[in-house]
Design an enzyme around this catalytic site. Sequence first.
Site, PDB file in Angstrom:
ATOM      1  N   THR B  22       0.888  -6.315   0.940  1.00 55.60           N
ATOM      2  CA  THR B  22       1.563  -6.700  -0.298  1.00 55.60           C
ATOM      3  C   THR B  22       2.834  -7.460   0.068  1.00 55.60           C
ATOM      4  OG1 THR B  22       2.107  -6.006  -2.550  1.00 55.60           O
ATOM      5  CG2 THR B  22       2.833  -4.539  -0.804  1.00 55.60           C
ATOM      6  N   CYS B  28      10.033  -2.654  -6.503  1.00 56.47           N
ATOM      7  CA  CYS B  28       8.736  -1.985  -6.498  1.00 56.47           C
ATOM      8  C   CYS B  28       8.574  -1.174  -5.212  1.00 56.47           C
ATOM      9  CB  CYS B  28       7.604  -3.005  -6.574  1.00 56.47           C
ATOM     10  SG  CYS B  28       7.584  -3.955  -8.103  1.00 56.47           S
ATOM     11  N   HIS B  45       1.014  -1.103  -5.274  1.00 58.40           N
ATOM     12  CA  HIS B  45       2.306  -1.791  -5.449  1.00 58.40           C
ATOM     13  C   HIS B  45       2.833  -1.372  -6.822  1.00 58.40           C
ATOM     14  CE1 HIS B  45       4.591  -5.895  -5.022  1.00 58.40           C
ATOM     15  NE2 HIS B  45       5.192  -5.167  -5.946  1.00 58.40           N
TER      16      HIS B  45
END
Lengths: 206, 159
Positions: B22, B28, B45
Amino acid sequence: MAGRLFELDDFQLSVLREIGNIGAGHAATALSVLMQKHIEMNVPRVHVVSIQEIDEVIGGAEQLVVGVYLRVEGEIPGSMFLMLKMESANMLLQILTGSHQPVDSFSELEMSALMEVGNILAGSYLSAFSDFTKTNLHASVPAIAVDMAGALINAVLLHIGMYSDRALVVDTEFRQGSENVESHFFFVPDHGSVETIFKLLGVDFA
Amino acid sequence: MNIIKVGMADMNVACSPDVLRTVGLGSCVGVAIIDLSCKVAGLAHIMLPAAGRLDVENPAKYADTAVPLLVQKMQQQGACLNRMIAKLAGGAQMFTNLNQSDLIRVGPRNVEAVKTVLDQLRIPVRGEDTGGNAGRTIDFSAADGSLTIRTVAQGVKTI
């Protein structure tokens, strides 16, 4: 609402594009004055994107950029995000301070100069936008960071993320001739703001 | 070996030797879970701490709905809950001079929420690179459970 965002027709999209055009036109003028160079802008693009695919709009989530983020407060709340490529930020600083060497990190003074650029652009964008919609809009104090584009847009999308998986992004690109000044200016209306814009302008929005 | 991408508010499961990636984690949190004996890995995520009264159009977005779903997807691939371990990265505060709302502290709150859910599922946290002010890109290897973290200023590290 989230679903309906996908169903904007051509006319509604052109209204949003026009808003981007007017706002960004003023911002481009302000930037031209600031840099004493002619800044060109592209016709704004209106994207409806899922937050999973936002990378495609910003072009390279890992790219190092300067991001200036402001919240729009008033009847049409949203987020504004100025994304400057490092070359553009360096170029801007060179013009503003006269003596800057291209680098990957900036002094506190340089950061505040870049933040002020964001402030001026957002301010002129917003005043045009608020004239057009006859609303009261103002921007919060800007915040600035130099980091991966993806990580910064992450933070900008939080307000949208609470309500929807899709964001409407009005994206305008600024360029300065042959030199490497490239920046993007994003306006991301909050959940419900698109509806408000259409209502204020008398555009049907079933 | 394939690299399997995980977008914002998204999740994916991979088997050895594939890698889950990711890109650009800000506030996040990337939650990486693996069962090392069958080498099934999952990565989510996560964007916000809790779904609450808001839409759950996408359970991958919230800590409280994403982690159980990720575990379930891994179990469908043969992973076993009591062998799972977790590693975390992200939860930064990207804009430090911004503090007008709770949303701004969402990074630390995301980390906290993820840990609470992992704790409820009795999945131990074996590595963590959270907080701070930097964006992160992470690679999670299903082959050995290593989590590689790239930042702009601090380079690369593996936990």
